[in-house]
Design a protein around this motif. Structure first.
Motif, PDB file in Angstrom:
ATOM      1  N   LEU A 141       0.814  -1.212   0.000  1.00 39.62           N
ATOM      2  CA  LEU A 141       0.000   0.000   0.000  1.00 39.62           C
ATOM      3  C   LEU A 141       0.849   1.264   0.000  1.00 39.62           C
ATOM      4  O   LEU A 141       0.537   2.245  -0.696  1.00 39.62           O
ATOM      5  CB  LEU A 141      -0.922  -0.014   1.224  1.00 39.62           C
ATOM      6  CG  LEU A 141      -1.802   1.222   1.443  1.00 39.62           C
ATOM      7  CD1 LEU A 141      -2.791   1.377   0.295  1.00 39.62           C
ATOM      8  CD2 LEU A 141      -2.530   1.111   2.774  1.00 39.62           C
ATOM      9  N   THR A 142       1.950   1.271   0.761  1.00 36.19           N
ATOM     10  CA  THR A 142       2.697   2.513   0.987  1.00 36.19           C
ATOM     11  C   THR A 142       3.983   2.636   0.182  1.00 36.19           C
ATOM     12  O   THR A 142       4.530   3.739   0.071  1.00 36.19           O
ATOM     13  CB  THR A 142       3.041   2.639   2.484  1.00 36.19           C
ATOM     14  OG1 THR A 142       3.874   1.542   2.879  1.00 36.19           O
ATOM     15  CG2 THR A 142       1.776   2.650   3.333  1.00 36.19           C
ATOM     16  N   MET A 143       4.505   1.530  -0.380  1.00 40.79           N
ATOM     17  CA  MET A 143       5.812   1.586  -1.019  1.00 40.79           C
ATOM     18  C   MET A 143       5.846   0.912  -2.384  1.00 40.79           C
ATOM     19  O   MET A 143       6.875   0.398  -2.811  1.00 40.79           O
ATOM     20  CB  MET A 143       6.857   0.924  -0.100  1.00 40.79           C
ATOM     21  CG  MET A 143       7.048   1.629   1.232  1.00 40.79           C
ATOM     22  SD  MET A 143       8.259   0.798   2.312  1.00 40.79           S
ATOM     23  CE  MET A 143       7.264  -0.538   2.962  1.00 40.79           C
ATOM     24  N   ASN A 144       4.726   0.884  -3.084  1.00 41.70           N
ATOM     25  CA  ASN A 144       4.624   0.070  -4.293  1.00 41.70           C
ATOM     26  C   ASN A 144       4.834   0.865  -5.586  1.00 41.70           C
ATOM     27  O   ASN A 144       4.465   0.410  -6.664  1.00 41.70           O
ATOM     28  CB  ASN A 144       3.253  -0.620  -4.343  1.00 41.70           C
ATOM     29  CG  ASN A 144       3.340  -2.010  -4.935  1.00 41.70           C
ATOM     30  OD1 ASN A 144       4.218  -2.780  -4.569  1.00 41.70           O
ATOM     31  ND2 ASN A 144       2.437  -2.331  -5.846  1.00 41.70           N
ATOM     32  N   ARG A 145       5.440   2.043  -5.509  1.00 47.96           N
ATOM     33  CA  ARG A 145       5.573   2.901  -6.685  1.00 47.96           C
ATOM     34  C   ARG A 145       6.308   2.205  -7.825  1.00 47.96           C
ATOM     35  O   ARG A 145       5.994   2.416  -9.000  1.00 47.96           O
ATOM     36  CB  ARG A 145       6.301   4.188  -6.294  1.00 47.96           C
ATOM     37  CG  ARG A 145       6.442   5.193  -7.424  1.00 47.96           C
ATOM     38  CD  ARG A 145       7.047   6.489  -6.933  1.00 47.96           C
ATOM     39  NE  ARG A 145       6.200   7.113  -5.906  1.00 47.96           N
ATOM     40  CZ  ARG A 145       6.493   8.236  -5.287  1.00 47.96           C
ATOM     41  NH1 ARG A 145       7.631   8.859  -5.566  1.00 47.96           N
ATOM     42  NH2 ARG A 145       5.686   8.737  -4.384  1.00 47.96           N
ATOM     43  N   ARG A 146       7.252   1.357  -7.486  1.00 47.30           N
ATOM     44  CA  ARG A 146       8.032   0.666  -8.509  1.00 47.30           C
ATOM     45  C   ARG A 146       7.175  -0.327  -9.320  1.00 47.30           C
ATOM     46  O   ARG A 146       7.512  -0.669 -10.448  1.00 47.30           O
ATOM     47  CB  ARG A 146       9.179  -0.089  -7.827  1.00 47.30           C
ATOM     48  CG  ARG A 146      10.154  -0.779  -8.754  1.00 47.30           C
ATOM     49  CD  ARG A 146      11.203  -1.514  -7.927  1.00 47.30           C
ATOM     50  NE  ARG A 146      12.284  -2.046  -8.727  1.00 47.30           N
ATOM     51  CZ  ARG A 146      13.275  -2.788  -8.246  1.00 47.30           C
ATOM     52  NH1 ARG A 146      13.307  -3.067  -6.945  1.00 47.30           N
ATOM     53  NH2 ARG A 146      14.236  -3.240  -9.030  1.00 47.30           N
ATOM     54  N   TYR A 147       6.073  -0.782  -8.715  1.00 42.79           N
ATOM     55  CA  TYR A 147       5.258  -1.828  -9.336  1.00 42.79           C
ATOM     56  C   TYR A 147       3.875  -1.272  -9.694  1.00 42.79           C
ATOM     57  O   TYR A 147       2.846  -1.808  -9.262  1.00 42.79           O
ATOM     58  CB  TYR A 147       5.110  -3.008  -8.380  1.00 42.79           C
ATOM     59  CG  TYR A 147       6.411  -3.588  -7.887  1.00 42.79           C
ATOM     60  CD1 TYR A 147       7.021  -4.640  -8.561  1.00 42.79           C
ATOM     61  CD2 TYR A 147       7.036  -3.102  -6.740  1.00 42.79           C
ATOM     62  CE1 TYR A 147       8.214  -5.189  -8.112  1.00 42.79           C
ATOM     63  CE2 TYR A 147       8.226  -3.643  -6.276  1.00 42.79           C
ATOM     64  CZ  TYR A 147       8.811  -4.678  -6.976  1.00 42.79           C
ATOM     65  OH  TYR A 147       9.991  -5.223  -6.518  1.00 42.79           O
ATOM     66  N   ARG A 148       3.829  -0.237 -10.480  1.00 42.90           N
ATOM     67  CA  ARG A 148       2.568   0.450 -10.764  1.00 42.90           C
ATOM     68  C   ARG A 148       1.567  -0.443 -11.487  1.00 42.90           C
ATOM     69  O   ARG A 148       0.357  -0.240 -11.384  1.00 42.90           O
ATOM     70  CB  ARG A 148       2.833   1.706 -11.592  1.00 42.90           C
ATOM     71  CG  ARG A 148       3.632   2.781 -10.858  1.00 42.90           C
ATOM     72  CD  ARG A 148       3.813   4.016 -11.722  1.00 42.90           C
ATOM     73  NE  ARG A 148       4.669   5.009 -11.074  1.00 42.90           N
ATOM     74  CZ  ARG A 148       4.230   5.906 -10.196  1.00 42.90           C
ATOM     75  NH1 ARG A 148       2.944   5.920  -9.866  1.00 42.90           N
ATOM     76  NH2 ARG A 148       5.061   6.775  -9.648  1.00 42.90           N
ATOM     77  N   ALA A 149       2.037  -1.413 -12.231  1.00 46.52           N
ATOM     78  CA  ALA A 149       1.126  -2.270 -13.010  1.00 46.52           C
ATOM     79  C   ALA A 149       0.606  -3.455 -12.202  1.00 46.52           C
ATOM     80  O   ALA A 149      -0.189  -4.245 -12.714  1.00 46.52           O
ATOM     81  CB  ALA A 149       1.842  -2.783 -14.268  1.00 46.52           C
TER      82      ALA A 149
END
Length: 435
Positions: free
Chosen positions: A176-184
């Motif tokens: 929820l808080t650190m998933n920017r790398r896995y946008r898809a």
């Protein structure tokens, strides 16, 4: 068994998604010590957080592009073994198809068929895709006759539930808080990561209140003085429920059970619907039961329990109904009639009633209890490993045994027939109880 690993031809292992928590990381570390080369394909920040950087292969593409990317990993790294938890989620099912086409050995972990005291390890598939689905009871009894091994006993205590919920909440917090790398990234369970995290957190907060509610509901059933039939509910998003039953959702299963109960059960009988211990409120189970009971005129004869200990309820039950829950094994162990409405590894004609459901509620057929004890013994000597994925002690117990099972040239079922199955250990604190 570890002799198959040589410096010039090591096993090359790819991990996919595992149980929440550090189990797969610890398993990989043990395999490296045995001489294997290990990688992990990760799909979100939760996968990454529980693994670390060593051999980590982030997948940041779309689900539609995963099969082609997976094929490149399998071929580019010369993978010999694929390790995953559960075989029904789409990314795993697609990887298994690719692996089998290449002759790669597929190792599948799953919650124990005899849970909660054991975990499941099989090759090729689990649940409705397990080799057990193609075996007869006679084949299992013949394998046991050649082995001459006594039945292992269950431990006296078990403590995975709090750890299970904790690691689930931590995993979804990372996503929820650190998933920017896995946008898809898209969850396979049909709700957003934020909703999943909120549900895990709410369960942690509400556990004391739910415990009181369960105790009161259980007391009303046990002190009621009426015969009752037990319905074992499953998680609506459970992969085995979705993949190996004909029901669209849990509410359809509830409606089927209550309709048949109204048609067939004697008027003085009651029905108890028990929620899965990890039911998190994403489906309005209680409301669906209440509405259907009212529509069928069953008020006062229908009871809903929010989880709790199954053994106490089974002690007074006349029968049990499920889709394909592993809790059906506890029903059979007690010799109670069981109706399974989906495909289950224990769905043999010697155990599970073939009656129409209304007739089952009227006068249920009993299972062959002696035959079931042979079946259970067979599982304990093959695919069931003492321990659990979440609590520290349970993970240690699995790791003591499963490394050699993974490295063995034979799967657990063939190893029993050939006489090469590893001796089974019991958890510390083992007592005389079988469940």
């Amino acid at each position: 068994m570890t002799g198959d690993i040589t410096p010039d031809r090591p096993r090359r292992v790819l991990f996919l998604q595992g149980p929440h928590g550090p189990f797969f990381h610890q398993l990989a570390r043990a395999l490296r010590k045995a001489g294997a080369e290990v990688w992990r394909a990760g799909f979100n920040r939760g996968d990454e957080a529980f693994w670390g950087r060593d051999g980590y292969l982030p997948y940041t593409g779309s689900p539609e592009d995963w099969p082609a990317h997976c094929a490149r990993i399998l071929d580019g790294h010369g993978i010999t073994d694929l390790v995953l938890y559960g075989d029904a989620r789409p990314i795993h099912a697609e990887a298994i198809t690719l692996a089998k086409a290449r002759g790669i050995t597929v190792h599948v972990f799953e919650e124990g068929y005899l849970r909660p005291y054991w975990a499941t390890y099989e090759r090729g598939g689990s649940n409705g895709n397990s080799r057990l689905m193609t075996m007869s009871l006679g084949e299992m009894q013949a394998a046991l006759a050649r082995s001459g091994i006594d039945q292992p006993r269950a431990p006296a205590t078990w403590g995975d539930m709090r750890a299970h919920i904790f690691y689930g909440a931590l995993y979804h917090f990372c996503v929820l808080t650190m998933n920017r790398r896995y946008r898809a990234f898209r969850p396979h369970r049909g709700i957003t990561v934020a909703e999943e995290f909120r549900l895990h957190l709410a369960r942690l907060v509400l556990m004391p209140f739910h415990s009181i509610e369960r105790w009161l509901a259980t007391w009303r059933v046990r002190s009621g003085g009426f015969p009752y039939h037990l319905v074992l509910l499953q998680l609506d998003h459970d992969a085995s429920f979705r993949a190996h039953s004909g029901f669209a959702d849990t509410t359809e299963f509830i409606d089927t059970c209550l309709q048949a109960f109204a048609e067939g059960a004697p008027g003085h009988h009651h029905i108890v619907l028990k929620a899965h211990p990890l039911e998190d409120g994403r489906v309005a189970v209680a409301g669906a039961i209440r509405d259907t009971a009212r529509r069928l005129g069953l008020q006062g004869r229908v009871h809903f329990l929010r989880g709790g200990k199954l053994a106490r309820l089974l002690d007074g039950a006349r029968s049990a109904v499920t889709v394909n829950s592993t809790a059906g094994q506890q029903v059979l162990w007690r010799g109670l009639p069981l109706k399974a409405l989906g495909r289950a590894v224990y769905g043999l004609p010697e155990f599970v009633s073939a009656q129409p459901l209304a007739a089952f509620f009227a006068a249920p057929d009993r299972p062959d209890s002696r035959a079931y004890r042979d079946y259970r013994h067979y599982l304990l000597e093959t695919s069931q490993i003492p321990g659990g994925f979440y609590a520290t002690r349970g993970r240690r117990q699995i790791l003591r045994q499963v490394i050699d099972m993974i490295l063995s040239p034979e799967d657990p079922y063939d190893a029993l027939v050939s006489g090469k199955a590893a001796p089974r250990q019991q958890l510390p604190g083992t007592g005389g109880a079988n469940w």
